[in-house]
Design a protein around this motif. Structure first.
Motif, PDB file in Angstrom:
ATOM      1  N   LEU A 736      15.773  -5.391   3.747  1.00  0.00           N
ATOM      2  CA  LEU A 736      15.330  -5.076   2.389  1.00  0.00           C
ATOM      3  C   LEU A 736      13.906  -4.518   2.422  1.00  0.00           C
ATOM      4  O   LEU A 736      13.577  -3.588   1.669  1.00  0.00           O
ATOM      5  CB  LEU A 736      15.399  -6.331   1.523  1.00  0.00           C
ATOM      6  CG  LEU A 736      15.017  -6.164   0.055  1.00  0.00           C
ATOM      7  CD1 LEU A 736      15.948  -5.182  -0.644  1.00  0.00           C
ATOM      8  CD2 LEU A 736      15.046  -7.518  -0.653  1.00  0.00           C
ATOM      9  N   ASP A 737      13.073  -5.038   3.277  1.00  0.00           N
ATOM     10  CA  ASP A 737      11.711  -4.526   3.442  1.00  0.00           C
ATOM     11  C   ASP A 737      11.747  -3.069   3.887  1.00  0.00           C
ATOM     12  O   ASP A 737      10.979  -2.232   3.398  1.00  0.00           O
ATOM     13  CB  ASP A 737      10.961  -5.389   4.449  1.00  0.00           C
ATOM     14  CG  ASP A 737       9.510  -4.958   4.629  1.00  0.00           C
ATOM     15  OD1 ASP A 737       8.886  -4.541   3.639  1.00  0.00           O
ATOM     16  OD2 ASP A 737       9.010  -5.029   5.766  1.00  0.00           O
ATOM     17  N   ASP A 738      12.671  -2.735   4.799  1.00  0.00           N
ATOM     18  CA  ASP A 738      12.828  -1.345   5.251  1.00  0.00           C
ATOM     19  C   ASP A 738      13.226  -0.447   4.081  1.00  0.00           C
ATOM     20  O   ASP A 738      12.732   0.683   3.958  1.00  0.00           O
ATOM     21  CB  ASP A 738      13.896  -1.259   6.350  1.00  0.00           C
ATOM     22  CG  ASP A 738      13.466  -1.924   7.644  1.00  0.00           C
ATOM     23  OD1 ASP A 738      12.253  -1.916   7.938  1.00  0.00           O
ATOM     24  OD2 ASP A 738      14.342  -2.435   8.367  1.00  0.00           O
ATOM     25  N   LEU A 739      14.137  -0.938   3.241  1.00  0.00           N
ATOM     26  CA  LEU A 739      14.593  -0.136   2.103  1.00  0.00           C
ATOM     27  C   LEU A 739      13.431   0.210   1.183  1.00  0.00           C
ATOM     28  O   LEU A 739      13.223   1.381   0.827  1.00  0.00           O
ATOM     29  CB  LEU A 739      15.680  -0.895   1.325  1.00  0.00           C
ATOM     30  CG  LEU A 739      16.091  -0.269  -0.023  1.00  0.00           C
ATOM     31  CD1 LEU A 739      16.692   1.107   0.172  1.00  0.00           C
ATOM     32  CD2 LEU A 739      17.050  -1.190  -0.771  1.00  0.00           C
ATOM     33  N   PHE A 740      12.656  -0.797   0.780  1.00  0.00           N
ATOM     34  CA  PHE A 740      11.544  -0.549  -0.134  1.00  0.00           C
ATOM     35  C   PHE A 740      10.495   0.369   0.514  1.00  0.00           C
ATOM     36  O   PHE A 740       9.915   1.237  -0.153  1.00  0.00           O
ATOM     37  CB  PHE A 740      10.889  -1.869  -0.535  1.00  0.00           C
ATOM     38  CG  PHE A 740      11.741  -2.726  -1.447  1.00  0.00           C
ATOM     39  CD1 PHE A 740      12.868  -2.214  -2.060  1.00  0.00           C
ATOM     40  CD2 PHE A 740      11.399  -4.047  -1.692  1.00  0.00           C
ATOM     41  CE1 PHE A 740      13.642  -2.999  -2.897  1.00  0.00           C
ATOM     42  CE2 PHE A 740      12.162  -4.849  -2.540  1.00  0.00           C
ATOM     43  CZ  PHE A 740      13.302  -4.319  -3.138  1.00  0.00           C
ATOM     44  N   THR A 741      10.277   0.208   1.812  1.00  0.00           N
ATOM     45  CA  THR A 741       9.298   1.051   2.518  1.00  0.00           C
ATOM     46  C   THR A 741       9.766   2.500   2.575  1.00  0.00           C
ATOM     47  O   THR A 741       8.994   3.426   2.283  1.00  0.00           O
ATOM     48  CB  THR A 741       9.077   0.518   3.942  1.00  0.00           C
ATOM     49  OG1 THR A 741       8.581  -0.827   3.861  1.00  0.00           O
ATOM     50  CG2 THR A 741       8.071   1.378   4.692  1.00  0.00           C
ATOM     51  N   GLU A 815       1.987  -5.068  -4.718  1.00  0.00           N
ATOM     52  CA  GLU A 815       0.558  -5.182  -4.370  1.00  0.00           C
ATOM     53  C   GLU A 815       0.118  -3.963  -3.569  1.00  0.00           C
ATOM     54  O   GLU A 815      -0.931  -3.358  -3.845  1.00  0.00           O
ATOM     55  CB  GLU A 815       0.325  -6.462  -3.553  1.00  0.00           C
ATOM     56  CG  GLU A 815       0.507  -7.754  -4.318  1.00  0.00           C
ATOM     57  CD  GLU A 815      -0.712  -8.128  -5.152  1.00  0.00           C
ATOM     58  OE1 GLU A 815      -1.623  -7.289  -5.292  1.00  0.00           O
ATOM     59  OE2 GLU A 815      -0.720  -9.252  -5.697  1.00  0.00           O
ATOM     60  N   SER A 816       0.931  -3.578  -2.582  1.00  0.00           N
ATOM     61  CA  SER A 816       0.602  -2.417  -1.749  1.00  0.00           C
ATOM     62  C   SER A 816       0.591  -1.139  -2.585  1.00  0.00           C
ATOM     63  O   SER A 816      -0.307  -0.291  -2.455  1.00  0.00           O
ATOM     64  CB  SER A 816       1.620  -2.293  -0.612  1.00  0.00           C
ATOM     65  OG  SER A 816       1.424  -1.108   0.122  1.00  0.00           O
ATOM     66  N   LEU A 817       1.585  -1.007  -3.477  1.00  0.00           N
ATOM     67  CA  LEU A 817       1.661   0.190  -4.314  1.00  0.00           C
ATOM     68  C   LEU A 817       0.477   0.258  -5.265  1.00  0.00           C
ATOM     69  O   LEU A 817      -0.088   1.340  -5.511  1.00  0.00           O
ATOM     70  CB  LEU A 817       2.982   0.180  -5.090  1.00  0.00           C
ATOM     71  CG  LEU A 817       3.244   1.391  -5.991  1.00  0.00           C
ATOM     72  CD1 LEU A 817       3.192   2.701  -5.206  1.00  0.00           C
ATOM     73  CD2 LEU A 817       4.595   1.253  -6.698  1.00  0.00           C
ATOM     74  N   VAL A 821      -1.995   3.446  -5.596  1.00  0.00           N
ATOM     75  CA  VAL A 821      -2.167   4.145  -6.871  1.00  0.00           C
ATOM     76  C   VAL A 821      -3.642   4.163  -7.272  1.00  0.00           C
ATOM     77  O   VAL A 821      -4.184   5.214  -7.686  1.00  0.00           O
ATOM     78  CB  VAL A 821      -1.312   3.470  -7.965  1.00  0.00           C
ATOM     79  CG1 VAL A 821      -1.686   4.003  -9.357  1.00  0.00           C
ATOM     80  CG2 VAL A 821       0.179   3.716  -7.705  1.00  0.00           C
ATOM     81  N   GLN A 822      -4.301   3.056  -7.138  1.00  0.00           N
ATOM     82  CA  GLN A 822      -5.720   2.996  -7.509  1.00  0.00           C
ATOM     83  C   GLN A 822      -6.560   3.899  -6.619  1.00  0.00           C
ATOM     84  O   GLN A 822      -7.514   4.543  -7.085  1.00  0.00           O
ATOM     85  CB  GLN A 822      -6.208   1.549  -7.421  1.00  0.00           C
ATOM     86  CG  GLN A 822      -5.657   0.652  -8.527  1.00  0.00           C
ATOM     87  CD  GLN A 822      -6.043  -0.805  -8.355  1.00  0.00           C
ATOM     88  OE1 GLN A 822      -6.385  -1.240  -7.243  1.00  0.00           O
ATOM     89  NE2 GLN A 822      -5.978  -1.576  -9.438  1.00  0.00           N
ATOM     90  N   SER A 841      -0.850   1.741 -12.815  1.00  0.00           N
ATOM     91  CA  SER A 841      -1.735   0.721 -12.264  1.00  0.00           C
ATOM     92  C   SER A 841      -1.797  -0.497 -13.192  1.00  0.00           C
ATOM     93  O   SER A 841      -1.755  -1.645 -12.751  1.00  0.00           O
ATOM     94  CB  SER A 841      -3.141   1.302 -12.060  1.00  0.00           C
ATOM     95  OG  SER A 841      -4.033   0.303 -11.593  1.00  0.00           O
ATOM     96  N   GLN A 842      -1.911  -0.222 -14.499  1.00  0.00           N
ATOM     97  CA  GLN A 842      -1.955  -1.308 -15.472  1.00  0.00           C
ATOM     98  C   GLN A 842      -0.626  -2.072 -15.534  1.00  0.00           C
ATOM     99  O   GLN A 842      -0.590  -3.301 -15.632  1.00  0.00           O
ATOM    100  CB  GLN A 842      -2.290  -0.744 -16.857  1.00  0.00           C
ATOM    101  CG  GLN A 842      -3.727  -0.301 -17.010  1.00  0.00           C
ATOM    102  CD  GLN A 842      -4.689  -1.484 -16.890  1.00  0.00           C
ATOM    103  OE1 GLN A 842      -4.449  -2.563 -17.426  1.00  0.00           O
ATOM    104  NE2 GLN A 842      -5.778  -1.281 -16.157  1.00  0.00           N
ATOM    105  N   ARG A 843       0.482  -1.335 -15.486  1.00  0.00           N
ATOM    106  CA  ARG A 843       1.800  -1.984 -15.552  1.00  0.00           C
ATOM    107  C   ARG A 843       1.993  -2.933 -14.365  1.00  0.00           C
ATOM    108  O   ARG A 843       2.466  -4.059 -14.525  1.00  0.00           O
ATOM    109  CB  ARG A 843       2.922  -0.934 -15.536  1.00  0.00           C
ATOM    110  CG  ARG A 843       3.003  -0.058 -16.764  1.00  0.00           C
ATOM    111  CD  ARG A 843       4.322   0.697 -16.766  1.00  0.00           C
ATOM    112  NE  ARG A 843       4.313   1.829 -17.675  1.00  0.00           N
ATOM    113  CZ  ARG A 843       5.386   2.529 -18.017  1.00  0.00           C
ATOM    114  NH1 ARG A 843       6.554   2.210 -17.494  1.00  0.00           N
ATOM    115  NH2 ARG A 843       5.302   3.547 -18.851  1.00  0.00           N
ATOM    116  N   ILE A 844       1.633  -2.451 -13.187  1.00  0.00           N
ATOM    117  CA  ILE A 844       1.806  -3.274 -11.986  1.00  0.00           C
ATOM    118  C   ILE A 844       0.891  -4.491 -12.041  1.00  0.00           C
ATOM    119  O   ILE A 844       1.314  -5.619 -11.744  1.00  0.00           O
ATOM    120  CB  ILE A 844       1.528  -2.438 -10.721  1.00  0.00           C
ATOM    121  CG1 ILE A 844       2.566  -1.305 -10.584  1.00  0.00           C
ATOM    122  CG2 ILE A 844       1.571  -3.329  -9.483  1.00  0.00           C
ATOM    123  CD1 ILE A 844       2.254  -0.305  -9.487  1.00  0.00           C
TER     124      ILE A 844
END
Length: 852
Positions: A736-741, A815-817, A821-822, A841-844
Motif C-alpha cells: 500500500l505504501d508503494d501504491l501511494f508513493t 504529512e509528506s505531501l 506543497v508548502q 495546504s490548509q485542507r491537509i
C-alpha cells in the motif's frame, strides 16, 4: 272488472297471513328431534360421498367430448376442460415451463420468453381427489429403504398447489386413470403457471381479471401437454404525489391507456425420465453451469453437497455404436441437439444464425460425436408444432430495441439434463455489434468505417454472437480467463491468429482484436469456437459406460489440460484476478490497452465522417463518441485490476502450485505507471474539438475529472487496500505504501519543478487529496473472495480499516505531501496554481490536526 281483481287479491293476501300466536303454536307442534345413531350418520356420509364421488366415465366424458390421447388425455366437453391422468403418472416428475406467446408492447418482455418453470408431481389425495405438488429438489437420500430416507422426507415437504376432485375413473386391465376438471385452475392466476409476484411488481400489475382471461387450447402429445391461455391483469393505480417517491417497475403503455394488460401464455408439461440421466460431478476447473442438492447417506458422517454439471443427454444408439466410439470412430447420438429458427427471423440473417449453431460440430467431434448438433428452419406447415412447446429448442427473434441476446436452458433439476433451450435474439443486438466492432477495429479494418455495415460483415458478427449464445445453451459458462493465454504481441501476428484465434474460447468476452495496428496485415478479428471450447465439450459430453470411473478419468484429463494455459477456465465472477476480465485481450493488460488507446486516437477524429447522415442531428455521433469513451474506460479498468490483484488458480490436492498468488510487484508497478501516463496525465485527445463541439457546450473539464475520480476511487477501494496490506507484507511484494508513493510521483509531478498546474490537474490533485484524507477515518471494508470449489457465490469478510495500517500510512503520506506543497508555493508564479496549493495546504493541515 278491475275492482273485482283488486278485491280478490286482497282476500288471497289476507288468507296467507299468519298471526304471531299461530307462529308460536306451529313451532310447538313441530316433532322433537332425535339423536342419530352412529350407523345412520355413517350411512349419510357414505351416501353424500357416493353422490359427490366419481361418476361413470361416459357421463362425464360423453359423446360430445372432443378428446385427445397423449401423456395425459385431454377432453373438451361443453365449455369445460378435463385432464385424464393415468395412475402410471402419479408420483412422476413433470417439468412445467411457461412462456409468453404474445405480450403487450413496451414492457421489456417479449413473446417467446420464459415466464416460469417448476417441477411438479401428481399425487393421490384423500376423498377422491388428486393433489398437484410443486417439487423443489434440495435434499435426497440414496438409501430409500433406510431410516434416514424418512428423515429426509420429513424435512422436505413439497407445497400443494392444486386440489382436484376426481370426476370419473376409467379402468383398463390393471390400470386406471383419473378424470379431473382443470378449467378454473388454469384459468386462474396460479404462480407456477403464471407470473411471479416479482414479475408483477416489475410490470406494475395487480389483480387478476378472470372475466377477461380464458383457456384457448389444451393439446396432448406422447411426452407432454401444452396449455395455451390468455391472462389479463389490472395495473397498479398510478401514484399522485408532489414529491418524488421511489417506485418499483414500469408501466406498460397499454396498461396506462386501458388500465389492464393482457398476455397470451403457453405452459408445457413435460414428463421427466423415470430414471434420471447419470450426473457428471461439477469441477470448477471446467466452466459449466451446475445444479446441486444435499445428499444424506445412511453410512455417511456428514451431509454431502452433490454438485453436477448441466448438459444435454448424448447417448449411443446401441451397444455396437458405443464400442465403435470407444475404438475412436465418430458416431451419431441417439437424439441430436436441434435448434429451430423462429420463422419471424429476417431471411438474410438465417444462414448466419445456422452457421453459429453448427460451428460447434467440431467440438462435439472432439468428444466422439458426429452430427450431434444442427440448425433447421421451423416447419411452418406442421400444425402439431408450437414455438412455445418445450420439446423444441428455438432461436426466437424479438422485435425489440434491446441491444442484447441470451442463451438459457431448461434442465432436469435431479440430474442436470438439458431438456431444451429458447435462445433470445433481440433485433437491436446488431446495433451493439456495429458499435463494438467500429470502436475496436475501425483503425485496421476498412469495412468498419461506415454508419451501416455491409450484410456480409454484419452476418459474420451475427454468427459470432449466435455461436456464443449456443455455447451457453450447451451448459458452458463465460470463460473470462481464456484471452489471458494469448501473448499480446501475437495479437499482431496474422499467421498465428489464423491458426489460434485471439482467444481460445468463444465463451470469453474477448470481442474483437483491438490490439492489431495499421500495417500489421491482420485480417482475423473475430473469435470462434476455440481449443478451450473443444476441450470443455469433450469433458462434458464424452460418453462413459456403466462401471467406468468417469470421475477419475475426467480428473486425469483435466490435470493434463491444465498444462496448457489455453485450456484453462477463468471464472467470470472472480473479484480480484486480473486475468479473468470481461472485454480484455492478451496476457498483459498494460501493453494491450496501450495499443487499444493508440487505435482509439486514430478512430476518434473520423467519427464525424463515419456517422454522417445529411439532414440528421448529431445523435449518431454522440452515440459513437460515448462508445469510444466507454472503451477507453474499459482499458483503464483492465489495468486497475492488476493493482492489489491476486491470481486464483483452481488447483486440487493432486496438482502442483499455489491456489493463490499475488500479482508480481513489477506488474503492479507497471499498472500504476500506465495510469499515470494514460489517465492522470490529462488525456486531451478525448477533447477533440471537431467532435466535442458538436455534442455539448462544455469543454470537457468535468468529464475528464469524472473518469479520473472513478479510477482513483477504485484504487482507494477498501477491498483493494486490504489485499495490498495482506500481500504487501511479504518480501518483494507490492505494498500500500508503494501504491501511494507511485501515484504521488505521477499526480504531483509539477511540484518539484514549480510548473503551472492547469485546471485538469488541479481537479485531479484535489480529488487525490480528498481520497487520501478519507483514509484517516476509513470505516469498514467488505472484502469478497471465492471459496474453493464453488459454482457461483462469493464469501464476504468485513474488515475494520481503522484497526489496520491504512490510517497510519495515509497520515504519513499526507504529512509528506503537505511539506512538498508548502515548499512549492514560493516557487509557483502562476496565480491560480498558487491559490490551489495554498488551499490544499490548509485542507491537509486541518485534516491532520482538526482541533488546531
Amino acid at each position: 272488472m278491475l275492482k273485482r281483481l283488486l278485491l280478490a287479491a286482497v282476500i288471497v293476501a289476507a288468507s296467507v297471513q299468519v298471526s304471531p300466536a299461530q307462529k308460536k303454536k306451529k313451532k310447538k307442534e313441530e316433532p322433537v328431534k332425535t339423536e342419530k345413531t352412529a350407523s345412520s350418520v355413517g350411512a349419510d356420509k357414505a351416501k353424500a360421498a357416493q353422490k359427490k364421488g366419481p361418476k361413470p366415465y361416459n357421463e362425464v366424458i360423453d359423446s360430445t367430448a372432443k378428446s385427445q390421447k397423449g401423456l395425459m388425455g385431454v377432453h373438451f366437453v361443453g365449455d369445460k376442460w378435463y385432464l385424464e391422468v393415468p395412475d402410471s403418472l402419479l408420483a412422476r416428475d413433470i417439468m412445467s415451463v411457461t412462456r409468453f406467446s404474445r405480450v403487450a408492447g413496451g414492457g421489456g418482455v417479449f413473446g417467446g420468453e420464459e415466464v416460469n418453470r417448476q417441477m411438479i408431481r401428481w399425487e393421490k389425495g384423500p376423498e377422491n381427489n388428486l393433489l398437484l405438488r410443486s417439487v423443489t429438489v434440495l435434499t435426497v437420500s440414496p438409501d430409500s429403504a433406510r431410516p434416514i430416507a424418512e428423515a429426509v422426507r420429513n424435512s422436505a415437504a413439497d407445497p400443494i398447489i392444486g386440489v382436484f376432485d376426481v370426476k370419473a375413473l376409467k379402468k383398463a386391465d390393471k390400470h386406471q386413470s383419473y378424470v379431473v376438471e382443470v378449467s378454473d385452475y388454469f384459468n386462474a392466476d396460479n404462480q407456477t403457471f403464471s407470473l411471479s409476484s416479482i414479475s408483477k411488481q416489475m410490470l406494475k400489475l395487480s389483480a387478476f381479471k378472470k372475466d377477461a382471461s380464458f383457456i384457448s387450447k389444451i393439446s396432448a402429445y406422447p411426452a407432454n401437454v401444452e396449455i395455451k391461455t390468455t391472462k389479463t391483469f389490472a395495473v397498479v393505480p398510478p401514484m399522485v404525489t408532489t414529491a418524488p417517491v421511489p417506485q418499483v417497475g414500469n408501466y406498460m403503455p397499454s396498461g396506462r391507456d386501458a388500465g389492464v394488460v393482457t398476455f397470451d401464455m403457453n405452459t408445457s408439461l413435460i414428463v421427466l425420465p423415470k430414471v434420471p440421466m447419470e450426473t457428471r460431478l461439477f469441477d470448477n476447473r471446467v466452466g459449466y453451469f451446475a445444479n446441486k442438492y444435499t445428499v444424506f447417506g445412511e453410512e455417511s458422517h456428514r451431509a454431502e453437497e452433490q454438485v453436477f454439471a448441466v448438459r444435454w443427454r448424448l447417448e449411443p444408439k446401441n451397444e455396437a455404436d458405443a464400442k465403435r466410439q470407444k475404438a475412436g470412430e465418430l458416431i451419431e447420438p441417439k437424439k441430436p441437439i436441434v435448434f429451430y429458427l423462429d420463422p419471424a427471423t429476417p431471411e438474410k440473417w438465417r444462414k448466419y444464425l445456422k452457421a453459429g449453431v453448427e460451428d460447434w460440430k467440431p467440438a462435439f467431434e472432439n468428444a466422439g460425436w458426429k452430427n450431434a448438433i444442427r440448425a433447421a428452419d421451423w416447419p411452418v406447415s406442421d400444425s402439431t408444432m408450437s414455438l412455445e412447446d418445450a420439446r423444441f429448442s428455438v432461436i426466437r427473434y424479438f422485435a425489440a430495441d434491446i441491444q442484447n441476446a441470451y442463451g438459457p436452458n431448461v434442465h432436469d433439476p435431479r440430474s442436470g439434463e438439458i431438456l431444451e433451450s429458447h435462445i433470445g435474439w433481440y433485433h437491436n443486438v446488431m446495433r451493439l455489434l456495429r458499435n463494438w466492432y467500429l470502436v475496436q477495429t475501425a483503425a485496421v479494418d476498412p469495412r468498419a468505417r461506415k454508419k451501416k455495415f455491409d450484410d456480409e460483415l454484419m452476418g459474420d458478427l451475427v454468427r459470432f454472437v449466435a455461436a456464443h449464445e449456443v455455447g451457453h445453451t450447451l451448459g458452458l459458462r463465460h470463460n473470462f480467463g481464456a484471452s489471458s493465454a494469448t501473448p499480446v504481441e501475437k495479437l499482431r501476428d496474422n499467421e498465428w491468429l489464423a491458426k489460434n484465434g485471439h482467444t481460445s474460447s468463444i465463451m470469453d468476452y474477448a470481442r474483437f482484436n483491438y490490439v492489431a495496428q495499421p500495417g500489421d496485415g491482420v485480417t482475423h478479428f473475430f473469435p470462434g469456437v476455440g481449443d478451450y471450447d473443444k476441450w470443455a465439450i469433450k469433458w462434458g459430453y464424452s460418453f462413459f459406460e456403466k462401471g467406468e470411473d468417469d470421475r477419475a478419468i475426467l480428473n486425469q484429463w483435466t490435470k493434463e489440460a491444465y498444462r496448457k494455459a489455453a485450456l484453462r477456465f477463468g471464472t467470470e465472477i472472480n473479484p480480484h484476478d486480473p486475468r479473468y476480465q470481461s472485454e480484455d485481450l492478451g496476457d498483459n493488460a498494460m501493453k494491450a490497452s496501450a495499443y487499444g488507446i493508440m487505435n482509439l486516437k486514430r478512430i476518434l477524429p473520423n467519427l464525424v465522417e463515419w456517422s454522417r447522415e445529411d439532414g440528421e442531428s448529431y445523435k449518431e455521433l454522440e452515440e459513437l463518441y460515448g462508445n469510444v469513451v466507454g472503451q477507453y474506460r474499459r482499458y483503464l479498468g483492465h489495468v486497475t485490476k492488476n493493482v492489489g490483484g491476486i491470481y486464483d488458480n483452481p488447483v486440487t490436492y493432486d496438482m502442483q502450485g499455489p491456489a493463490f498468488a499475488a500479482v508480481p510487484k513489477e506488474m503492479q508497478r507497471e499498472a500504476i505507471a500506465f495510469l499515470n501516463e494514460q489517465l492522470f496525465l490529462t488525456p486531451t485527445w478525448l477533447l477533440d474539438s471537431s467532435v466535442v463541439n458538436k455534442l455539448k457546450p462544455e469543454t470537457g473539464v468535468e468529464a475528464i475529472k469524472a473518469i479520473q475520480s472513478a479510477t482513483l476511487a477504485s484504487l482507494f477501494a477498501g477491498d483493494r487496500v486490504v489485499r495490498l496490506m495482506e500481500t504487501g507484507s511479504a518480501r518483494g511484494a507490492y505494498s500500500l505504501d508503494d501504491l501511494f508513493t507511485d501515484l504521488g510521483k505521477g499526480i504531483w509531478s509539477e511540484l518539484a519543478a514549480g510548473r503551472v498546474i492547469d485546471v485538469y490537474r488541479r481537479n485531479l490533485q484535489k480529488v487525490f487529496v480528498e481520497n487520501l484524507i478519507a483514509q484517516l477515518k476509513p470505516g469498514r471494508a467488505v472484502v469478497p473472495s471465492i471459496p474453493p470449489g464453488v459454482t457461483y457465490g462469493i464469501s464476504i469478510r468485513p474488515v475494520e480499516l481503522s484497526q489496520t495500517d491504512l490510517p497510519s500510512i495515509a497520515r504519513a503520506h499526507l504529512e509528506s505531501l503537505k511539506r512538498q506543497v508548502q515548499a512549492a508555493i514560493p516557487k509557483t508564479g502562476d496565480r491560480l496554481s498558487k491559490f490551489h496549493l495554498q488551499d490544499l495546504s490548509q485542507r491537509i493541515a486541518l485534516a491532520l490536526n482538526p482541533n488546531q
